[in-house]
Enzyme design. Sequence first.
Site, PDB file in Angstrom:
ATOM      1  CD  GLN A 131      30.742  50.479  37.027  1.00  9.63           C
ATOM      2  OE1 GLN A 131      30.674  49.981  38.858  1.00  9.63           O
ATOM      3  NE2 GLN A 131      31.282  50.673  37.125  1.00  9.63           N
ATOM      4  CB  VAL A 144      21.970  52.181  42.113  1.00  4.38           C
ATOM      5  CG1 VAL A 144      23.407  51.282  42.324  1.00  4.38           C
ATOM      6  CG2 VAL A 144      22.546  53.518  43.086  1.00  4.38           C
ATOM      7  CB  CYS A 147       7.258  38.644  55.444  1.00  2.00           C
ATOM      8  SG  CYS A 147       8.357  39.142  55.447  1.00  2.00           S
ATOM      9  CB  CYS A 168      10.242  41.673  51.165  1.00  2.00           C
ATOM     10  SG  CYS A 168      10.323  40.832  52.992  1.00  2.00           S
ATOM     11  CE1 TYR A 211      21.771  52.521  49.432  1.00  2.00           C
ATOM     12  CE2 TYR A 211      21.612  51.964  51.543  1.00  2.00           C
ATOM     13  CZ  TYR A 211      22.276  51.944  49.711  1.00  2.00           C
ATOM     14  OH  TYR A 211      23.369  50.795  49.210  1.00  2.00           O
ATOM     15  CG  HIS A 250      26.394  47.915  41.341  1.00  2.00           C
ATOM     16  ND1 HIS A 250      27.489  48.884  40.925  1.00  2.00           N
ATOM     17  CD2 HIS A 250      27.462  46.658  41.246  1.00  2.00           C
ATOM     18  CE1 HIS A 250      28.771  48.219  40.849  1.00  2.00           C
ATOM     19  NE2 HIS A 250      28.357  47.371  40.840  1.00  2.00           N
TER      20      HIS A 250
HETATM   21  P1  NAD Z   1      33.810  55.460  41.833  1.00  2.00           P
HETATM   22  O1  NAD Z   1      32.886  56.458  42.968  1.00  2.00           O
HETATM   23  O2  NAD Z   1      34.613  54.440  41.975  1.00  2.00           O
HETATM   24  O3  NAD Z   1      34.368  56.661  40.559  1.00  2.00           O
HETATM   25  C1  NAD Z   1      33.307  57.455  39.505  1.00  2.00           C
HETATM   26  C2  NAD Z   1      34.677  57.601  38.663  1.00  2.00           C
HETATM   27  O4  NAD Z   1      33.997  58.877  38.407  1.00  2.00           O
HETATM   28  C3  NAD Z   1      36.132  58.696  39.113  1.00  2.00           C
HETATM   29  O5  NAD Z   1      37.166  57.255  38.803  1.00  2.00           O
HETATM   30  C4  NAD Z   1      35.624  59.298  38.763  1.00  2.00           C
HETATM   31  O6  NAD Z   1      37.200  60.172  38.237  1.00  2.00           O
HETATM   32  C5  NAD Z   1      35.238  59.500  37.005  1.00  2.00           C
HETATM   33  N1  NAD Z   1      34.387  60.310  37.254  1.00  2.00           N
HETATM   34  C6  NAD Z   1      34.018  61.991  38.098  1.00  2.00           C
HETATM   35  N2  NAD Z   1      33.131  63.224  37.717  1.00  2.00           N
HETATM   36  C7  NAD Z   1      33.604  62.496  35.721  1.00  2.00           C
HETATM   37  C8  NAD Z   1      32.991  62.980  35.271  1.00  2.00           C
HETATM   38  N3  NAD Z   1      31.857  64.408  35.385  1.00  2.00           N
HETATM   39  N4  NAD Z   1      32.824  62.819  34.149  1.00  2.00           N
HETATM   40  C9  NAD Z   1      33.834  61.396  33.701  1.00  2.00           C
HETATM   41  N5  NAD Z   1      34.207  61.040  34.797  1.00  2.00           N
HETATM   42  C10 NAD Z   1      34.053  61.211  36.065  1.00  2.00           C
HETATM   43  O7  NAD Z   1      32.088  55.024  41.207  1.00  2.00           O
HETATM   44  P2  NAD Z   1      31.968  53.865  39.750  1.00  2.00           P
HETATM   45  O8  NAD Z   1      33.010  53.252  39.466  1.00  2.00           O
HETATM   46  O9  NAD Z   1      30.782  54.078  39.626  1.00  2.00           O
HETATM   47  O10 NAD Z   1      32.203  52.346  41.017  1.00  2.00           O
HETATM   48  C11 NAD Z   1      31.265  52.471  42.361  1.00  2.00           C
HETATM   49  C12 NAD Z   1      30.342  51.940  42.965  1.00  2.00           C
HETATM   50  O11 NAD Z   1      29.289  53.154  43.552  1.00  2.00           O
HETATM   51  C13 NAD Z   1      29.341  51.199  41.948  1.00  2.00           C
HETATM   52  O12 NAD Z   1      28.974  50.358  43.171  1.00  2.00           O
HETATM   53  C14 NAD Z   1      27.941  52.448  42.156  1.00  2.00           C
HETATM   54  O13 NAD Z   1      26.817  51.849  42.064  1.00  2.00           O
HETATM   55  C15 NAD Z   1      28.245  53.134  43.005  1.00  2.00           C
HETATM   56  N6  NAD Z   1      27.553  53.782  43.016  1.00  2.00           N
HETATM   57  C16 NAD Z   1      26.386  55.510  42.108  1.00  2.00           C
HETATM   58  C17 NAD Z   1      26.082  56.228  42.030  1.00  2.00           C
HETATM   59  C18 NAD Z   1      24.762  56.558  40.755  1.00  2.00           C
HETATM   60  O14 NAD Z   1      24.424  55.984  40.988  1.00  2.00           O
HETATM   61  N7  NAD Z   1      24.735  57.962  40.484  1.00  2.00           N
HETATM   62  C19 NAD Z   1      26.306  56.841  42.843  1.00  2.00           C
HETATM   63  C20 NAD Z   1      27.793  56.425  44.001  1.00  2.00           C
HETATM   64  C21 NAD Z   1      27.627  55.661  43.900  1.00  2.00           C
END
Ligand code: NAD
Length: 245
Positions: A102, A104, A150, A128, A68, A120
């Site tokens: 979704q 974060v 804690c 905590c 993280y 998310h």
């Molecule tokens: P995912 O990684 O499963 O899918 C990403 C999607 O974005 C893919 O379908 C891909 O084809 C598309 N993509 C990639 N680049 C693109 C662009 N420039 N324009 C348009 N589309 C594009 O991610 P998800 O569906 O968000 O879900 C997975 C989990 O990943 C979530 O729970 C999320 O919390 C977490 N996550 C978040 C971050 C962040 O906050 N930036 C980063 C990584 C993962």
Amino acid sequence: MSEHIEAVANELRKARSIAVLTGSGVSAESGIPTFRDALTGLWSKFRPEELATVAAFERDPKMVWEWYEWRRDKVRNAQPNPAHHALASLQDRYKQFTLITQNVDGLHQQAGSRDVIELHGNIMRSKCIAENIVRDDFDAAGTPPRCPACGAHMRPDVVWFGESLPEDALRKSTKAAHDCEVFMSIGTSALVYPAAELPYIASAQGRLVIEINLEPTPLSISAHYSLFGKAGEILPQLIRAAFDL
Ligand code: NAD
């Protein structure tokens, strides 16, 4: 494609109420790896599903915290891209505009979006693990740091695989998907439930569903329009076409 842009722009111009679901693809152009991209580089030997769980944190809190920290570092160095800015510019054009993410990383808020529903959580916040309380008064030196009240470990305030989504965020998102006229799903693989359910809730109510992604997803066959390409290019094009900017 340009024909589809015109058609979608027309729908965006007519609509009074819009709900948007974004995924990690929207932040990809800001240099933040999607979960698929996360399989490259330093952490390539791990799968996010093996790190983003309570069991992984209990087994190896140091390693999960370091993962993280690596991701937080990317976020600290990132700027919102034209997709974030385009969405922020839409919010005042509608009677009802709901942005559900979704992601974060907080980049929508940095671009000026208000009242963003974070399904998310947010990796820049920590809570905590014992009390489930978000705190910012802990000593960041530990890996992971300890709760000042804690002594339990602090963990990122995100939803891990197998955990429930924040109830209020899910309820508001479901209502927005149900009530909107147009639903947009942008930069998400449409695989992670329950967020992936939202476009189908909209579609079951007869709402117009528009998808923007680099490539087809499981939603593509049900969406009224799928625009394939980069969100940071397509969204500004759409807004220019819809509002004569
Ligand atoms: P995912 O990684 O499963 O899918 C990403 C999607 O974005 C893919 O379908 C891909 O084809 C598309 N993509 C990639 N680049 C693109 C662009 N420039 N324009 C348009 N589309 C594009 O991610 P998800 O569906 O968000 O879900 C997975 C989990 O990943 C979530 O729970 C999320 O919390 C977490 N996550 C978040 C971050 C962040 O906050 N930036 C980063 C990584 C993962």
